[in-house]
Motif scaffolding. Sequence first.
Motif, PDB file in Angstrom:
ATOM      1  N   THR A  95       0.473  -1.657  -0.218  1.00  0.00           N
ATOM      2  CA  THR A  95      -0.427  -0.048   0.032  1.00  0.00           C
ATOM      3  C   THR A  95       1.337   1.378   0.250  1.00  0.00           C
ATOM      4  N   SER A  96       2.211   1.018   0.377  1.00  0.00           N
ATOM      5  CA  SER A  96       2.981   2.202   0.400  1.00  0.00           C
ATOM      6  C   SER A  96       4.202   2.622  -0.440  1.00  0.00           C
ATOM      7  N   ALA A  97       4.209   2.445  -1.782  1.00  0.00           N
ATOM      8  CA  ALA A  97       4.368   1.409  -2.895  1.00  0.00           C
ATOM      9  C   ALA A  97       5.990   3.100  -2.715  1.00  0.00           C
ATOM     10  N   PRO A  98       5.685   4.105  -2.465  1.00  0.00           N
ATOM     11  CA  PRO A  98       7.183   5.002  -3.036  1.00  0.00           C
ATOM     12  C   PRO A  98       8.023   5.204  -2.029  1.00  0.00           C
ATOM     13  N   ALA A  99       7.760   5.242  -0.316  1.00  0.00           N
ATOM     14  CA  ALA A  99       8.207   4.921   0.393  1.00  0.00           C
ATOM     15  C   ALA A  99       9.089   3.796   0.971  1.00  0.00           C
ATOM     16  N   ALA A 100       7.983   2.360   0.943  1.00  0.00           N
ATOM     17  CA  ALA A 100       8.711   1.479   0.086  1.00  0.00           C
ATOM     18  C   ALA A 100       9.962   1.063  -0.259  1.00  0.00           C
ATOM     19  N   SER A 101       9.908   2.373  -1.665  1.00  0.00           N
ATOM     20  CA  SER A 101      10.968   2.103  -2.605  1.00  0.00           C
ATOM     21  C   SER A 101      12.176   2.481  -2.341  1.00  0.00           C
ATOM     22  N   LYS A 102      11.810   3.303  -1.271  1.00  0.00           N
ATOM     23  CA  LYS A 102      13.267   4.357  -0.876  1.00  0.00           C
ATOM     24  C   LYS A 102      13.835   4.046   0.313  1.00  0.00           C
ATOM     25  N   ALA A 103      12.886   3.534   1.720  1.00  0.00           N
ATOM     26  CA  ALA A 103      13.125   3.012   2.988  1.00  0.00           C
ATOM     27  C   ALA A 103      14.108   1.327   3.013  1.00  0.00           C
ATOM     28  N   ALA A 104      15.079   1.372   2.974  1.00  0.00           N
ATOM     29  CA  ALA A 104      15.038  -0.093   3.703  1.00  0.00           C
ATOM     30  C   ALA A 104      14.342  -1.052   4.234  1.00  0.00           C
ATOM     31  N   ASP A 105      13.982  -2.366   4.990  1.00  0.00           N
ATOM     32  CA  ASP A 105      13.014  -2.778   5.746  1.00  0.00           C
ATOM     33  C   ASP A 105      13.508  -2.582   7.409  1.00  0.00           C
ATOM     34  N   PRO A 106      13.452  -1.735   7.957  1.00  0.00           N
ATOM     35  CA  PRO A 106      13.797  -1.590   9.233  1.00  0.00           C
ATOM     36  C   PRO A 106      14.124  -2.983  10.260  1.00  0.00           C
ATOM     37  N   ARG A 107      13.516  -3.579   9.638  1.00  0.00           N
ATOM     38  CA  ARG A 107      13.510  -4.862  10.211  1.00  0.00           C
ATOM     39  C   ARG A 107      14.189  -5.462  10.602  1.00  0.00           C
ATOM     40  N   LYS A 108      15.312  -5.217   9.194  1.00  0.00           N
ATOM     41  CA  LYS A 108      16.746  -6.083   9.353  1.00  0.00           C
ATOM     42  C   LYS A 108      17.275  -4.862   9.729  1.00  0.00           C
ATOM     43  N   ASP A 109      17.412  -4.009  10.231  1.00  0.00           N
ATOM     44  CA  ASP A 109      18.342  -3.058  10.786  1.00  0.00           C
ATOM     45  C   ASP A 109      18.328  -3.398  12.551  1.00  0.00           C
ATOM     46  N   PRO A 110      19.182  -3.983  13.160  1.00  0.00           N
ATOM     47  CA  PRO A 110      18.653  -4.251  14.593  1.00  0.00           C
ATOM     48  C   PRO A 110      18.128  -3.295  15.437  1.00  0.00           C
ATOM     49  N   LYS A 111      18.941  -2.050  14.518  1.00  0.00           N
ATOM     50  CA  LYS A 111      18.723  -1.181  15.657  1.00  0.00           C
ATOM     51  C   LYS A 111      17.110  -0.733  15.702  1.00  0.00           C
ATOM     52  N   LEU A 112      16.573  -0.559  14.956  1.00  0.00           N
ATOM     53  CA  LEU A 112      15.340  -0.285  14.547  1.00  0.00           C
ATOM     54  C   LEU A 112      14.575  -1.446  14.918  1.00  0.00           C
ATOM     55  N   GLU A 113      15.053  -2.459  15.114  1.00  0.00           N
ATOM     56  CA  GLU A 113      13.882  -3.634  15.245  1.00  0.00           C
ATOM     57  C   GLU A 113      12.380  -3.548  15.899  1.00  0.00           C
ATOM     58  N   PRO A 114      13.491  -3.601  17.550  1.00  0.00           N
ATOM     59  CA  PRO A 114      12.802  -2.999  18.458  1.00  0.00           C
ATOM     60  C   PRO A 114      11.567  -2.266  18.719  1.00  0.00           C
ATOM     61  N   LEU A 115      11.776  -1.201  17.394  1.00  0.00           N
ATOM     62  CA  LEU A 115      10.903   0.221  17.885  1.00  0.00           C
ATOM     63  C   LEU A 115      10.176  -0.194  16.416  1.00  0.00           C
TER      64      LEU A 115
END
Lengths: 414, 438
Positions: free
Chosen positions: B240-260
């Motif tokens: 549903t958010s193709a523009p945003a997703a196409s630009k940002a890396a998956d935050p789940r894959k960043d261990p710093k961002l994952e808990p957030l």
Amino acid sequence: MRRRAFRFFAAAFALAVGLSAQDAAPVVAIVKGRVFPVTRPPIDVGTVVTRGNKIEAVGPYDSTPIPKGATIVDATGCVVVPGFIELHNHTGVSLSELNDMVFQTNPEFRVVDHVQWKTAPMRVAVAGGVTTLLCIPGSGTNMGGFGVVMKTWGKSPEDVVVRFPGALKVAQAGNPERGSGEVGAGRMGMNWVIRQTLEEARRYHRSWEAFERGEVQKPPQKNLRYEPFRGLFRKEYPIAVHTQWFQVVQSTIRILKKEFDLDPFVDHGEWEGYLNAPELVKHKIPAALGPREYDYDQKQAKFLGIAASYYWSGLSGDDIGVNTDSPVIPQEDLPYQVAMAIRLGLPEDVALKAVTINAARMLKLEHRLGSLEPGKDADVCVWTGDPFDPRRRTKTVVVDGEIAYDADRDGVLF
Amino acid sequence: MTRIATASFSKLFAIVALTPLLASAGAAQEASAKAPRPVAYKVRLALTVSGAPIEGAVIVVDGDKIAAIGKASETEIPFGADVVDLGDVVAAPGFVHAASFAFTSARDFDGRGKRDGGERRIADEIAPDRALLDRLAKNGFTTLNIVPPDGGVGGRGCLVRPVPETGRALRPEDVVFERDSCLAMAFAPRTSTKKFWSELLKKVDPKEAEEKSDGAPRSRASSSRPASRPSSGDSESRPTSAPAASKAADPRKDPKLEPLVDVLERKRAGLLHLAGPAALAHFEAILKEHEKFRPTFVLPPDSWAAVDLAAKYAKSVVLSTSASLRPDTYVYRFAPLEFVEKGVAVALIPETSAASAYVDYPFHLAEAARRGLEVDDVLRAATLTPAEILGVSDSIGSLDAGKRADVVFWSQHPLAPSARVVRTLAAGAVVYDESKEP
């Protein structure tokens, strides 16, 4: 003839006014509460009647008549106790006027001249069930001045004063300690100035005694600095000694009691001062404990209740008081200081005495304060339960026979 | 039983060495230590917190769990269980501290700072100390959620419980039973901290940021990025958010961002320390921007001034037992009461992080009852509510069969003024026993 008629009329009028004034003395009947007179056994369903500023009757609800026209306070399910007495307090003066540090000892200062009582903290103090204060100067110098025993509620500055002088404030260590290089830098110097001041005061007192006995014809010169000491040497009022540590209690016993035969009580008792308890017992010196109610004993690796330590070291349950040093601890927290003392090992029957009759005795005012007995001051508190249970609060507080605080009327203040 | 299990090894050894008779007894003890028998504790009253109090209760503890709890007359005591009749005591669940700095170097902090500590675990930093641990047990605490005291994203908290004497210096692994309990965050208003939070949340919650803004700056940003950056997997996971997703890396894959991300998806407890009512007012813009970001607020006593605002954004808050004075008055305000009246769940914690605060905690809980909270609600705020906030209410926080055996036996109702802890069980083990005190 006409003149005589006028005189008669005036006398009759004066009599009528006098009578009605007597009738107008407020009568309050606190009924159906569980009454703790302190000096007598509790009454399960009791009545306390006050007339004017004195207690008129205390007894079982069934057998104590309620005067006609009395204001009725229903205390069903509540606990009725005397108003609590605070032994170390500065609520009655503004903090900027607490310490005049002119000399090392300043016994010439008097708190009574600038008491304030119509303040917000004082109103909340009444709501906390505290009706009498020993309001004393600060511990900026070794003698801060003479304190005053006062009520927390009243109509005029004279009305609130119970007794002046209340007590001499002495601080033998801690706060009055100065920077190095002068007298008073340490405890030796401070004890020296205390001894010297007391010695001069005793000389003054003896010279007046000699005059009063007729041994000397010419009266000694009045000295305002030493005048209040005369009552002190006559043992009319006590010395409140700001103590903290062991050594301070020790010098209280040695200097004030043994050398000068005065009536000190340990005030602001903290830390390991309880180690002196056997000596205190020997010299009949009572102790008021707080604002710190517990100490971490590193040697035993455990928390000690300070009041409990004094008690279990031998000090009689009749010689223990509790204080807040308000505003260090808010005045209305006096009952919770006691609750902490209980939690840390002080027996509950001692706890109630500590802030009532024991405190009154330390102030030498046990004939007026500290218990619910006919003839004593009408300072009565109605609590929604055990006053030392932090879940409970006051419902009604009567000071000098008038309802000074009522939770329904004034709102719950704390 | 558990006492035997935890008796110091040297003591057992001494018994073994002394006489053959005692040696066999010692061996028996050792054998039973391996498979402890259940213990049935009989008490006058059990305050379960989750349900009605039980008069004349029995609590069967098997291993580290409560096997059964109920009226003594109705509860079956398993064959071979040791029966301990504690007499006139009141059992209650152990206190749960929702946000403690115990065993860390910090005392208090003001929430400033922009730490990016999503990977950090406070379990790797704590220094457990026996004296404090014993003091906790003695004052009825069985669980502490230790949180990293830093502004920004402080890091992941850990759950700690008292343990019996081990005969050696405590190690973190002795006391930590959950290494990743929550994500602890803190905010104090600064231009820089606001920017930090706004940028951080855009990374984990880009969709909402996109919808809220008009999209123009975002498209410019994405056009400046290399086209190879977004993976196809990303665009599939966020159709549903193709523009945003196409630009940002998956935050789940960043261990710093994952808990957030977990906090946003309600899979993990998030605790946000706010320095005061003003901090909340400043943070509101960020909360408005990110509707999924709804952490539990940890608030100071003066937060009654922001009760309406806080209630808008938080279902639960952590507050100390302190009342505070309205400025320039002598009128007390008690934040926990005001939050409860707004329908916000409140977890209570001690007034300060100083060790001595634990000594008078039950006392201050009693004061909370005087200040208007119901006694039962106060007890819940110290036990089950914090467990719920931390997402561990299925295992701790109340006296229920199947939960961990964190039970405190009090001489009276815990809020009574002279109540003392008689015995404390943490995970079934006796961690404090008044009769064994010197």
